[in-house]
Design a protein around this motif. Sequence first.
Motif, PDB file in Angstrom:
ATOM      1  N   PRO A 237     -10.090  10.131 -17.027  1.00  0.00           N
ATOM      2  CA  PRO A 237      -9.196   9.550 -16.663  1.00  0.00           C
ATOM      3  C   PRO A 237      -8.198  10.350 -15.232  1.00  0.00           C
ATOM      4  N   ARG A 238      -8.848  11.641 -14.568  1.00  0.00           N
ATOM      5  CA  ARG A 238      -9.085  11.781 -14.079  1.00  0.00           C
ATOM      6  C   ARG A 238      -8.982  12.081 -12.734  1.00  0.00           C
ATOM      7  N   ARG A 239     -10.357  10.790 -12.497  1.00  0.00           N
ATOM      8  CA  ARG A 239     -10.648  10.240 -11.467  1.00  0.00           C
ATOM      9  C   ARG A 239     -10.423   8.433 -11.487  1.00  0.00           C
ATOM     10  N   THR A 240     -10.894   8.393 -12.295  1.00  0.00           N
ATOM     11  CA  THR A 240     -10.284   6.637 -12.561  1.00  0.00           C
ATOM     12  C   THR A 240      -8.496   6.133 -11.949  1.00  0.00           C
ATOM     13  N   VAL A 241      -7.347   7.226 -13.357  1.00  0.00           N
ATOM     14  CA  VAL A 241      -6.064   6.722 -13.338  1.00  0.00           C
ATOM     15  C   VAL A 241      -5.885   6.865 -11.643  1.00  0.00           C
ATOM     16  N   PRO A 242      -5.904   7.360 -11.171  1.00  0.00           N
ATOM     17  CA  PRO A 242      -5.420   8.141  -9.399  1.00  0.00           C
ATOM     18  C   PRO A 242      -5.443   6.544  -8.900  1.00  0.00           C
ATOM     19  N   ARG A 243      -6.897   6.447  -9.100  1.00  0.00           N
ATOM     20  CA  ARG A 243      -7.789   5.699  -7.971  1.00  0.00           C
ATOM     21  C   ARG A 243      -7.131   4.154  -8.536  1.00  0.00           C
ATOM     22  N   ALA A 244      -7.083   4.201  -9.200  1.00  0.00           N
ATOM     23  CA  ALA A 244      -7.054   2.421 -10.145  1.00  0.00           C
ATOM     24  C   ALA A 244      -5.513   2.481  -9.391  1.00  0.00           C
ATOM     25  N   THR A 245      -4.675   3.379 -10.045  1.00  0.00           N
ATOM     26  CA  THR A 245      -3.541   2.708  -9.396  1.00  0.00           C
ATOM     27  C   THR A 245      -3.097   2.952  -8.021  1.00  0.00           C
ATOM     28  N   LEU A 246      -3.600   3.912  -7.596  1.00  0.00           N
ATOM     29  CA  LEU A 246      -2.649   3.442  -6.320  1.00  0.00           C
ATOM     30  C   LEU A 246      -3.296   2.474  -5.138  1.00  0.00           C
ATOM     31  N   ILE A 247      -4.310   2.260  -5.660  1.00  0.00           N
ATOM     32  CA  ILE A 247      -5.663   0.254  -4.917  1.00  0.00           C
ATOM     33  C   ILE A 247      -4.755  -0.661  -5.502  1.00  0.00           C
ATOM     34  N   VAL A 248      -3.688  -0.327  -6.612  1.00  0.00           N
ATOM     35  CA  VAL A 248      -3.431  -1.762  -6.811  1.00  0.00           C
ATOM     36  C   VAL A 248      -2.071  -1.420  -6.386  1.00  0.00           C
ATOM     37  N   LEU A 249      -0.842  -0.665  -5.731  1.00  0.00           N
ATOM     38  CA  LEU A 249       0.499  -0.059  -5.857  1.00  0.00           C
ATOM     39  C   LEU A 249      -0.146  -0.623  -4.398  1.00  0.00           C
ATOM     40  N   ALA A 250      -0.301  -0.281  -3.464  1.00  0.00           N
ATOM     41  CA  ALA A 250      -0.493  -0.548  -2.547  1.00  0.00           C
ATOM     42  C   ALA A 250      -1.172  -1.647  -1.607  1.00  0.00           C
ATOM     43  N   GLY A 251      -1.539  -2.838  -2.511  1.00  0.00           N
ATOM     44  CA  GLY A 251      -1.765  -4.146  -3.327  1.00  0.00           C
ATOM     45  C   GLY A 251      -0.776  -5.304  -3.227  1.00  0.00           C
ATOM     46  N   THR A 252       0.253  -4.587  -4.256  1.00  0.00           N
ATOM     47  CA  THR A 252       1.062  -5.360  -4.431  1.00  0.00           C
ATOM     48  C   THR A 252       2.492  -5.111  -3.802  1.00  0.00           C
ATOM     49  N   ILE A 253       2.514  -4.218  -2.349  1.00  0.00           N
ATOM     50  CA  ILE A 253       3.507  -3.955  -2.263  1.00  0.00           C
ATOM     51  C   ILE A 253       3.038  -4.960  -1.016  1.00  0.00           C
ATOM     52  N   VAL A 254       2.536  -5.161  -0.504  1.00  0.00           N
ATOM     53  CA  VAL A 254       1.871  -6.003   0.813  1.00  0.00           C
ATOM     54  C   VAL A 254       1.488  -7.383   0.160  1.00  0.00           C
ATOM     55  N   LEU A 255       1.889  -7.800  -1.344  1.00  0.00           N
ATOM     56  CA  LEU A 255       1.703  -8.931  -1.199  1.00  0.00           C
ATOM     57  C   LEU A 255       3.374  -9.634  -1.367  1.00  0.00           C
ATOM     58  N   TYR A 256       3.959  -8.178  -1.881  1.00  0.00           N
ATOM     59  CA  TYR A 256       5.600  -9.035  -2.286  1.00  0.00           C
ATOM     60  C   TYR A 256       5.647  -9.218  -1.041  1.00  0.00           C
ATOM     61  N   MET A 257       5.897  -8.647  -0.063  1.00  0.00           N
ATOM     62  CA  MET A 257       6.626  -8.037   1.473  1.00  0.00           C
ATOM     63  C   MET A 257       5.831  -9.867   2.373  1.00  0.00           C
ATOM     64  N   GLY A 258       4.816 -10.278   2.479  1.00  0.00           N
ATOM     65  CA  GLY A 258       4.525 -11.384   1.947  1.00  0.00           C
ATOM     66  C   GLY A 258       4.914 -12.428   1.505  1.00  0.00           C
ATOM     67  N   LEU A 259       5.382 -12.212   0.023  1.00  0.00           N
ATOM     68  CA  LEU A 259       5.941 -13.213  -0.730  1.00  0.00           C
ATOM     69  C   LEU A 259       7.180 -13.418  -0.354  1.00  0.00           C
ATOM     70  N   GLN A 260       7.981 -12.336   0.399  1.00  0.00           N
ATOM     71  CA  GLN A 260       9.189 -12.340   0.461  1.00  0.00           C
ATOM     72  C   GLN A 260       9.218 -13.024   2.357  1.00  0.00           C
ATOM     73  N   ALA A 261       8.288 -13.088   2.767  1.00  0.00           N
ATOM     74  CA  ALA A 261       8.555 -12.684   4.242  1.00  0.00           C
ATOM     75  C   ALA A 261       8.459 -15.163   3.737  1.00  0.00           C
ATOM     76  N   VAL A 262       7.652 -15.080   3.005  1.00  0.00           N
ATOM     77  CA  VAL A 262       7.065 -17.146   2.845  1.00  0.00           C
ATOM     78  C   VAL A 262       8.816 -17.416   2.422  1.00  0.00           C
ATOM     79  N   MET A 263       9.436 -17.212   1.463  1.00  0.00           N
ATOM     80  CA  MET A 263      10.523 -16.941   1.161  1.00  0.00           C
ATOM     81  C   MET A 263      12.174 -17.272   2.162  1.00  0.00           C
ATOM     82  N   ILE A 264      11.530 -16.037   3.491  1.00  0.00           N
ATOM     83  CA  ILE A 264      12.769 -16.265   4.279  1.00  0.00           C
ATOM     84  C   ILE A 264      12.530 -17.199   5.315  1.00  0.00           C
ATOM     85  N   PHE A 265      11.120 -16.808   5.601  1.00  0.00           N
ATOM     86  CA  PHE A 265      11.353 -17.964   7.018  1.00  0.00           C
ATOM     87  C   PHE A 265      10.200 -19.082   6.913  1.00  0.00           C
ATOM     88  N   SER A 266      10.141 -19.800   5.487  1.00  0.00           N
ATOM     89  CA  SER A 266       9.504 -20.979   5.480  1.00  0.00           C
ATOM     90  C   SER A 266      10.201 -22.023   4.958  1.00  0.00           C
TER      91      SER A 266
END
Length: 521
Positions: A237-266
């Motif tokens: 867990p000392r290796r797998t938990v940090p890697r898994a959490t940070l990968i998903v965190l970065a990906g979801t922030i980008v995704l949610y900002m993109g989806l909000q852009a869709v709802m505002i500008f499209s």
Amino acid sequence: MSETLSAVSPDEDLRLRRGLGTTSLALITFSSVIGSGWLLAPYTAAKAAGPAAFLSWTIASVATALVSLAFIDLAFRHPMSGGNVRWPQLASGPLVGAVVGWAVFLQAVSAGPSESTAVVQYAAKWLPWVMSGESLSWPGRLIAAGLLVFFCAINLFGIKLLARVNNVVATIKVVIPALTVILLLASGFDTTNVATGGGVAPYGVSAALTAVVGGGLVYSFTGINAAAVMSGEAKDPRRTVPRATLIVLAGTIVLYMGLQAVMIFSLPSGLLGSGWHGINLNSPLASLATLLGLSWFATVLLADAIFSPSGSLLIGIGVKGRYTYGAAQNGLLPAALAKVDARFGIPRRALLLNVGIGSVIVLTFGNWKSIASSLSFYYGLSYAAVSVAVTVLAASTPMEKGWLRRWAIPVGFASFVLSGLILYWSTWEKIRVAVPLLLIGFLIYLVRTSKLRAVGGWLVGFLVMLGLLSALGSFGGAGVVAAPYDSVLVGVLSAGIWWLAHRSGLRHQRSLTPQEARSMV
């Protein structure tokens, strides 16, 4: 060993299967995060705050990043399943453990209903009879309750089967939201929507702050702690938990900002005649795709609108079962709920209890937004307690290097203050219900303790502070304390309460016997 440290059934932890690697943990976390939130939260945020919804997502993202780092550090120090309940008790004592355990238990029994109602709500495109106004009809509620039971049954066959099924589910859940951002922005991108809808912040900054919780944005990130919560079932867990959490965190922030852009500008500008409050889309992204001439993709989105929350429901039932398991190991719930099935290595009784109570919640509410917005308050409180736990355990064991190292205390402090603000911004309407309900955890502590202790009393004071200032403030309160002074005051008081909480936790650590202290390492 004292009630503060020992698990009710410590041998049960050894029955859990430790077979999850980085990929499995990342996919489980991604499935936990990407559920009904990506389908509905950008719409509710745009409707509530207009373009200022980007500020809402920024605040939610920063808060999520800080608390994610705290979870990583705690899982690095003390990997255990249900740690989001157990770490606050380890750090701050049984009073905090009882109140936070109660908050987390409320999350555990309510998260599944939020996803199952979202599935049925989107199915209304083909089955209109499942809806009655903005809530599910009685047939719709029965279907949503049936979904809870069905996905619980899959979870009962163990974590390995769950991980295999989720590998396929998560792959699809990555592709469809990404295509949504690309196709809808390419089909319609109109920056004049900002002016047409009344400017950058048509309803003021306070609307953007309220949307952080009330619009379901905090809720949309819930599940980001899945890898840490299941660290007791992870390989290394000392290796797998940090890697898994940070990968998903970065990906979801980008995704949610993109989806909000869709709802505002499209969004077609013709729909903004009555402002952002006036837009009305039953299946927001699918309806928007149809308006942009992508009827084929609207069908894909409607299908995924059922598939995506179903995937989160499948994983969420398993993860939230660990919440209840952790609360039982703390002694908040009956010891029978801390039992682990010997054959499949899962906390079966905890899963069944969550689904039973969740079915009652579905039948009672039947509305995604009402369930998700109330859930966000409970997540915010547990995040505040975890933020204290990371600073206390880092300061009390300075020779033990955690994942955050010297940054543990600054990260925990900032996370706690931001959690206090987010809780305050959830508005008086929610706080006046949530705070008294959370104090039930304090009453449970009084009933089960043999010796009343002052340690951890800061948490009760924190709840009382939120309740009083919310009643007097500008976020649905009497307005006696005007904006932005009310938010500044909450921030300052939250900083002071963190100081009290940190010192209280250190006093608690010093009161432990050498044997108890060693058991935490």
